[in-house]
Design a protein around this motif. Sequence first.
Motif, mmCIF file in Angstrom:
data_model
loop_
_atom_site.group_PDB
_atom_site.id
_atom_site.type_symbol
_atom_site.label_atom_id
_atom_site.label_comp_id
_atom_site.label_asym_id
_atom_site.label_seq_id
_atom_site.Cartn_x
_atom_site.Cartn_y
_atom_site.Cartn_z
ATOM 1 N N ASP A 9 -0.731 -20.552 -4.140
ATOM 2 C CA ASP A 9 0.341 -19.570 -4.029
ATOM 3 C C ASP A 9 0.844 -19.276 -5.442
ATOM 4 O OD1 ASP A 9 2.698 -18.196 -3.657
ATOM 5 O OD2 ASP A 9 3.621 -19.724 -2.375
ATOM 6 N N ALA A 21 1.138 -7.698 -7.686
ATOM 7 C CA ALA A 21 0.428 -6.520 -7.171
ATOM 8 C C ALA A 21 1.445 -5.675 -6.419
ATOM 9 C CB ALA A 21 -0.720 -6.954 -6.259
ATOM 10 N N GLY A 31 2.710 -8.765 1.366
ATOM 11 C CA GLY A 31 1.713 -9.487 0.573
ATOM 12 C C GLY A 31 2.306 -10.316 -0.548
ATOM 13 N N VAL A 32 1.604 -10.321 -1.654
ATOM 14 C CA VAL A 32 2.034 -11.136 -2.796
ATOM 15 C C VAL A 32 3.345 -10.591 -3.377
ATOM 16 C CG1 VAL A 32 0.679 -9.962 -4.605
ATOM 17 C CG2 VAL A 32 1.140 -12.396 -4.786
ATOM 18 N N CYS A 117 -6.682 -6.167 -3.417
ATOM 19 C CA CYS A 117 -7.635 -6.756 -2.455
ATOM 20 C C CYS A 117 -7.038 -7.042 -1.088
ATOM 21 C CB CYS A 117 -8.241 -8.037 -3.018
ATOM 22 S SG CYS A 117 -9.400 -7.707 -4.327
ATOM 23 N N ILE A 119 -3.600 -5.314 1.166
ATOM 24 C CA ILE A 119 -3.180 -4.097 1.869
ATOM 25 C C ILE A 119 -3.876 -2.857 1.295
ATOM 26 C CG2 ILE A 119 -1.142 -2.639 2.306
ATOM 27 C CD1 ILE A 119 0.473 -5.416 2.167
ATOM 28 N N TYR A 120 -4.167 -2.834 0.002
ATOM 29 C CA TYR A 120 -4.758 -1.651 -0.629
ATOM 30 C C TYR A 120 -6.271 -1.525 -0.423
ATOM 31 C CZ TYR A 120 -0.408 -0.094 -2.892
ATOM 32 O OH TYR A 120 0.864 0.385 -3.142
HETATM 33 N N1 AR6 Z 1 -0.273 -15.974 -3.968
HETATM 34 C C1 AR6 Z 1 -1.469 -15.494 -4.389
HETATM 35 N N2 AR6 Z 1 -2.117 -14.488 -3.775
HETATM 36 C C2 AR6 Z 1 -1.537 -13.927 -2.680
HETATM 37 C C3 AR6 Z 1 -0.285 -14.364 -2.183
HETATM 38 C C4 AR6 Z 1 0.357 -15.433 -2.879
HETATM 39 N N3 AR6 Z 1 1.546 -15.913 -2.491
HETATM 40 N N4 AR6 Z 1 0.024 -13.615 -1.078
HETATM 41 C C5 AR6 Z 1 -1.004 -12.751 -0.896
HETATM 42 N N5 AR6 Z 1 -1.947 -12.946 -1.845
HETATM 43 P P1 AR6 Z 1 -1.665 -7.645 -1.441
HETATM 44 P P2 AR6 Z 1 -2.493 -5.113 -2.731
HETATM 45 C C6 AR6 Z 1 -3.231 -12.240 -2.048
HETATM 46 O O1 AR6 Z 1 -1.779 -7.022 -0.090
HETATM 47 O O2 AR6 Z 1 -3.741 -5.074 -1.950
HETATM 48 C C7 AR6 Z 1 2.465 -4.793 -1.005
HETATM 49 O O3 AR6 Z 1 3.142 -4.364 0.133
HETATM 50 C C8 AR6 Z 1 -3.832 -11.507 -0.872
HETATM 51 O O4 AR6 Z 1 -4.509 -12.410 -0.013
HETATM 52 O O5 AR6 Z 1 -0.485 -8.474 -1.736
HETATM 53 O O6 AR6 Z 1 -2.539 -4.827 -4.205
HETATM 54 C C9 AR6 Z 1 2.868 -4.008 -2.244
HETATM 55 O O7 AR6 Z 1 4.236 -3.675 -2.231
HETATM 56 C C10 AR6 Z 1 -4.798 -10.563 -1.578
HETATM 57 O O8 AR6 Z 1 -6.011 -11.255 -1.901
HETATM 58 O O9 AR6 Z 1 -1.696 -6.509 -2.609
HETATM 59 C C11 AR6 Z 1 1.997 -2.808 -2.165
HETATM 60 O O10 AR6 Z 1 2.539 -1.832 -1.303
HETATM 61 C C12 AR6 Z 1 -4.075 -10.254 -2.899
HETATM 62 O O11 AR6 Z 1 -3.025 -11.226 -3.011
HETATM 63 C C13 AR6 Z 1 0.710 -3.335 -1.566
HETATM 64 O O12 AR6 Z 1 1.092 -4.508 -0.848
HETATM 65 C C14 AR6 Z 1 -3.463 -8.881 -2.953
HETATM 66 O O13 AR6 Z 1 -2.995 -8.494 -1.672
HETATM 67 C C15 AR6 Z 1 -0.265 -3.758 -2.632
HETATM 68 O O14 AR6 Z 1 -1.495 -4.097 -2.027
#
Ligand code: AR6
Length: 167
Positions: A9, A21, A31-32, A117, A119-120
């Motif tokens: 995390d 991200a 997400g993150v 990787c 939501i996007y």
């Molecule tokens: N630590 C490390 N990695 C993580 C964590 C964490 N705590 N939580 C999720 N991931 P995403 P995106 C991974 O969807 O695709 C948001 O709503 C996850 O498994 O967080 O760039 C923003 O506001 C995945 O591999 O980001 C934007 O609207 C990676 O982080 C949108 O999502 C990225 O997943 C951005 O989408």
Amino acid sequence: MAIRIIQGDITQLDVDAIVNAANSSLLGGGGVDGAIHRAAGPELVAKCRLLGGCSTGEAKITKGYRLIARHVIHTVGPVWRGGVNNEAQLLKSCYLNSLQLAREHELESIAFPAISCGIYGFPIRQAVEIAYTTASDWLDLNHSAIDICFVCFGEDMEKEYLRFSER
Ligand code: AR6
């Protein structure tokens, strides 16, 4: 070469900066992004409100507030729309602009999640290749001593990074 791949995390890391991200509002999301805002506390979104958003591929820096990490670098990855909308170049820009900010602020360690990787919807194998090669080329070019960590949320993602790094 100072690149590490770990599973975990990103909000728990003791580094100079973690990369978020984010979306172009910089006001939080799922997400993150959601995890980072929860862990950093309300001071983070209060600061982000003053930043005027962020374009895709760009990056902005704030303090880390209640995080262990001293800073958050907010970058906005591209939404995957078939790969013909400059997605690869925009994702590369996220890494380059984040690393550039880290250097300008004389940071010694930075941790990246797998930008775009989740939501996007960016295809993971291609995103990992962009992340890894951009970071390793940047280190070579800048003779930089910064430690770069790729934080994988789960074993499958870690395998993708390891497979690539062992080439
Ligand atoms: N630590 C490390 N990695 C993580 C964590 C964490 N705590 N939580 C999720 N991931 P995403 P995106 C991974 O969807 O695709 C948001 O709503 C996850 O498994 O967080 O760039 C923003 O506001 C995945 O591999 O980001 C934007 O609207 C990676 O982080 C949108 O999502 C990225 O997943 C951005 O989408």
